[in-house]
Design a protein around this motif. Structure first.
Motif, PDB file in Angstrom:
ATOM      1  N   MET A   1       0.839  -1.177   0.000  1.00  0.00           N
ATOM      2  CA  MET A   1       0.000   0.000   0.000  1.00  0.00           C
ATOM      3  C   MET A   1       0.884   1.240   0.000  1.00  0.00           C
ATOM      4  O   MET A   1       1.735   1.388   0.868  1.00  0.00           O
ATOM      5  N   PRO A   2       0.677   2.111  -0.945  1.00  0.00           N
ATOM      6  CA  PRO A   2       1.475   3.334  -0.978  1.00  0.00           C
ATOM      7  C   PRO A   2       0.983   4.372   0.036  1.00  0.00           C
ATOM      8  O   PRO A   2      -0.176   4.398   0.412  1.00  0.00           O
ATOM      9  N   LEU A   3       1.908   5.224   0.425  1.00  0.00           N
ATOM     10  CA  LEU A   3       1.617   6.320   1.343  1.00  0.00           C
ATOM     11  C   LEU A   3       1.516   7.599   0.516  1.00  0.00           C
ATOM     12  O   LEU A   3       2.441   7.927  -0.228  1.00  0.00           O
ATOM     13  N   TYR A   4       0.402   8.291   0.603  1.00  0.00           N
ATOM     14  CA  TYR A   4       0.186   9.518  -0.161  1.00  0.00           C
ATOM     15  C   TYR A   4      -0.072  10.694   0.775  1.00  0.00           C
ATOM     16  O   TYR A   4      -0.594  10.534   1.868  1.00  0.00           O
ATOM     17  N   ASP A   5       0.269  11.884   0.297  1.00  0.00           N
ATOM     18  CA  ASP A   5      -0.083  13.129   0.975  1.00  0.00           C
ATOM     19  C   ASP A   5      -1.346  13.674   0.323  1.00  0.00           C
ATOM     20  O   ASP A   5      -1.485  13.639  -0.899  1.00  0.00           O
ATOM     21  N   TYR A   6      -2.251  14.165   1.148  1.00  0.00           N
ATOM     22  CA  TYR A   6      -3.496  14.743   0.659  1.00  0.00           C
ATOM     23  C   TYR A   6      -3.714  16.107   1.292  1.00  0.00           C
ATOM     24  O   TYR A   6      -3.239  16.383   2.387  1.00  0.00           O
ATOM     25  N   GLN A   7      -4.482  16.949   0.601  1.00  0.00           N
ATOM     26  CA  GLN A   7      -4.879  18.267   1.092  1.00  0.00           C
ATOM     27  C   GLN A   7      -6.392  18.328   1.005  1.00  0.00           C
ATOM     28  O   GLN A   7      -6.974  18.053  -0.042  1.00  0.00           O
ATOM     29  N   CYS A   8      -7.028  18.679   2.109  1.00  0.00           N
ATOM     30  CA  CYS A   8      -8.478  18.798   2.138  1.00  0.00           C
ATOM     31  C   CYS A   8      -8.858  20.250   1.871  1.00  0.00           C
ATOM     32  O   CYS A   8      -8.502  21.135   2.649  1.00  0.00           O
ATOM     33  N   PRO A   9      -9.574  20.535   0.793  1.00  0.00           N
ATOM     34  CA  PRO A   9      -9.974  21.921   0.507  1.00  0.00           C
ATOM     35  C   PRO A   9     -11.057  22.437   1.462  1.00  0.00           C
ATOM     36  O   PRO A   9     -11.186  23.636   1.662  1.00  0.00           O
ATOM     37  N   ALA A  10     -11.806  21.541   2.084  1.00  0.00           N
ATOM     38  CA  ALA A  10     -12.889  21.962   2.977  1.00  0.00           C
ATOM     39  C   ALA A  10     -12.353  22.562   4.279  1.00  0.00           C
ATOM     40  O   ALA A  10     -12.832  23.595   4.737  1.00  0.00           O
ATOM     41  N   CYS A  11     -11.324  21.920   4.869  1.00  0.00           N
ATOM     42  CA  CYS A  11     -10.812  22.418   6.156  1.00  0.00           C
ATOM     43  C   CYS A  11      -9.331  22.799   6.084  1.00  0.00           C
ATOM     44  O   CYS A  11      -8.741  23.181   7.087  1.00  0.00           O
ATOM     45  N   ASP A  12      -8.739  22.665   4.908  1.00  0.00           N
ATOM     46  CA  ASP A  12      -7.348  23.052   4.644  1.00  0.00           C
ATOM     47  C   ASP A  12      -6.341  22.227   5.451  1.00  0.00           C
ATOM     48  O   ASP A  12      -5.259  22.685   5.743  1.00  0.00           O
ATOM     49  N   LYS A  13      -6.698  20.994   5.798  1.00  0.00           N
ATOM     50  CA  LYS A  13      -5.776  20.108   6.520  1.00  0.00           C
ATOM     51  C   LYS A  13      -4.971  19.303   5.515  1.00  0.00           C
ATOM     52  O   LYS A  13      -5.502  18.801   4.547  1.00  0.00           O
ATOM     53  N   ARG A  14      -3.660  19.167   5.789  1.00  0.00           N
ATOM     54  CA  ARG A  14      -2.795  18.319   4.984  1.00  0.00           C
ATOM     55  C   ARG A  14      -2.472  17.077   5.817  1.00  0.00           C
ATOM     56  O   ARG A  14      -2.158  17.184   6.994  1.00  0.00           O
ATOM     57  N   PHE A  15      -2.581  15.891   5.197  1.00  0.00           N
ATOM     58  CA  PHE A  15      -2.377  14.653   5.937  1.00  0.00           C
ATOM     59  C   PHE A  15      -1.815  13.571   5.023  1.00  0.00           C
ATOM     60  O   PHE A  15      -1.887  13.667   3.810  1.00  0.00           O
ATOM     61  N   GLU A  16      -1.226  12.535   5.654  1.00  0.00           N
ATOM     62  CA  GLU A  16      -0.712  11.373   4.943  1.00  0.00           C
ATOM     63  C   GLU A  16      -1.660  10.213   5.179  1.00  0.00           C
ATOM     64  O   GLU A  16      -2.277  10.108   6.243  1.00  0.00           O
ATOM     65  N   LEU A  18      -2.156   5.843   4.130  1.00  0.00           N
ATOM     66  CA  LEU A  18      -1.863   4.599   3.420  1.00  0.00           C
ATOM     67  C   LEU A  18      -3.138   4.198   2.707  1.00  0.00           C
ATOM     68  O   LEU A  18      -4.197   4.080   3.331  1.00  0.00           O
ATOM     69  N   VAL A  19      -3.059   3.990   1.406  1.00  0.00           N
ATOM     70  CA  VAL A  19      -4.273   3.683   0.652  1.00  0.00           C
ATOM     71  C   VAL A  19      -4.117   2.424  -0.186  1.00  0.00           C
ATOM     72  O   VAL A  19      -3.058   2.146  -0.720  1.00  0.00           O
ATOM     73  N   ARG A  20      -5.191   1.687  -0.282  1.00  0.00           N
ATOM     74  CA  ARG A  20      -5.295   0.563  -1.204  1.00  0.00           C
ATOM     75  C   ARG A  20      -5.980   1.078  -2.459  1.00  0.00           C
ATOM     76  O   ARG A  20      -6.548   2.174  -2.458  1.00  0.00           O
ATOM     77  N   SER A  21      -5.960   0.295  -3.500  1.00  0.00           N
ATOM     78  CA  SER A  21      -6.580   0.744  -4.747  1.00  0.00           C
ATOM     79  C   SER A  21      -8.086   0.922  -4.603  1.00  0.00           C
ATOM     80  O   SER A  21      -8.704   1.699  -5.324  1.00  0.00           O
ATOM     81  N   THR A  22      -8.695   0.221  -3.664  1.00  0.00           N
ATOM     82  CA  THR A  22     -10.142   0.311  -3.470  1.00  0.00           C
ATOM     83  C   THR A  22     -10.544   1.325  -2.396  1.00  0.00           C
ATOM     84  O   THR A  22     -11.728   1.540  -2.172  1.00  0.00           O
ATOM     85  N   THR A  23      -9.565   1.941  -1.744  1.00  0.00           N
ATOM     86  CA  THR A  23      -9.843   2.874  -0.656  1.00  0.00           C
ATOM     87  C   THR A  23     -10.164   4.267  -1.190  1.00  0.00           C
ATOM     88  O   THR A  23      -9.476   4.768  -2.069  1.00  0.00           O
ATOM     89  N   ILE A  24     -11.199   4.869  -0.664  1.00  0.00           N
ATOM     90  CA  ILE A  24     -11.517   6.266  -0.975  1.00  0.00           C
ATOM     91  C   ILE A  24     -10.983   7.101   0.185  1.00  0.00           C
ATOM     92  O   ILE A  24     -11.457   6.963   1.310  1.00  0.00           O
ATOM     93  N   PRO A  25      -9.977   7.944  -0.064  1.00  0.00           N
ATOM     94  CA  PRO A  25      -9.398   8.713   1.044  1.00  0.00           C
ATOM     95  C   PRO A  25     -10.384   9.746   1.591  1.00  0.00           C
ATOM     96  O   PRO A  25     -11.134  10.367   0.848  1.00  0.00           O
ATOM     97  N   ALA A  26     -10.352   9.894   2.908  1.00  0.00           N
ATOM     98  CA  ALA A  26     -11.213  10.869   3.580  1.00  0.00           C
ATOM     99  C   ALA A  26     -10.370  11.664   4.568  1.00  0.00           C
ATOM    100  O   ALA A  26      -9.442  11.141   5.175  1.00  0.00           O
TER     101      ALA A  26
END
Length: 79
Positions: A1-16, A18-26
């Motif tokens: 499972m790769p580790l990705y960085d994400y940015q949430c436009p709703a609350c401006d939080k940046r987080f890492e 671990l996601v699978r191909s079937t996972t929807i990040p939240a």
């Protein structure tokens, strides 16, 4: 499972995450699934025992798997 960085436009939080191909990040703060994947810079591996130990302690506190040995990670990935 790769580790990705994400940015949430709703609350401006940046987080890492671990996601699978079937996972929807939240977003862990607000729960929004409308997150943007960010480009993250790789970090060079530490060379001294003190640097490695400090990195493992930091990772353990954040819940990352880098604090485990290769043998321990292989056991965790099978379950």
């Amino acid at each position: 499972m790769p580790l990705y960085d994400y940015q949430c436009p709703a609350c401006d939080k940046r987080f890492e995450l671990l996601v699978r191909s079937t996972t929807i990040p939240a977003c862990p703060q607000c729960g929004s699934t409308a997150v943007a994947k960010c480009v993250s810079a790789p970090q060079a591996p530490g060379r001294s025992a003190a640097i490695i130990q400090s990195g493992r302690q930091r990772a353990a506190a954040e819940g990352h798997f880098s604090n485990y040995s290769k043998a321990e990670r292989s056991k965790l990935s099978r379950s």
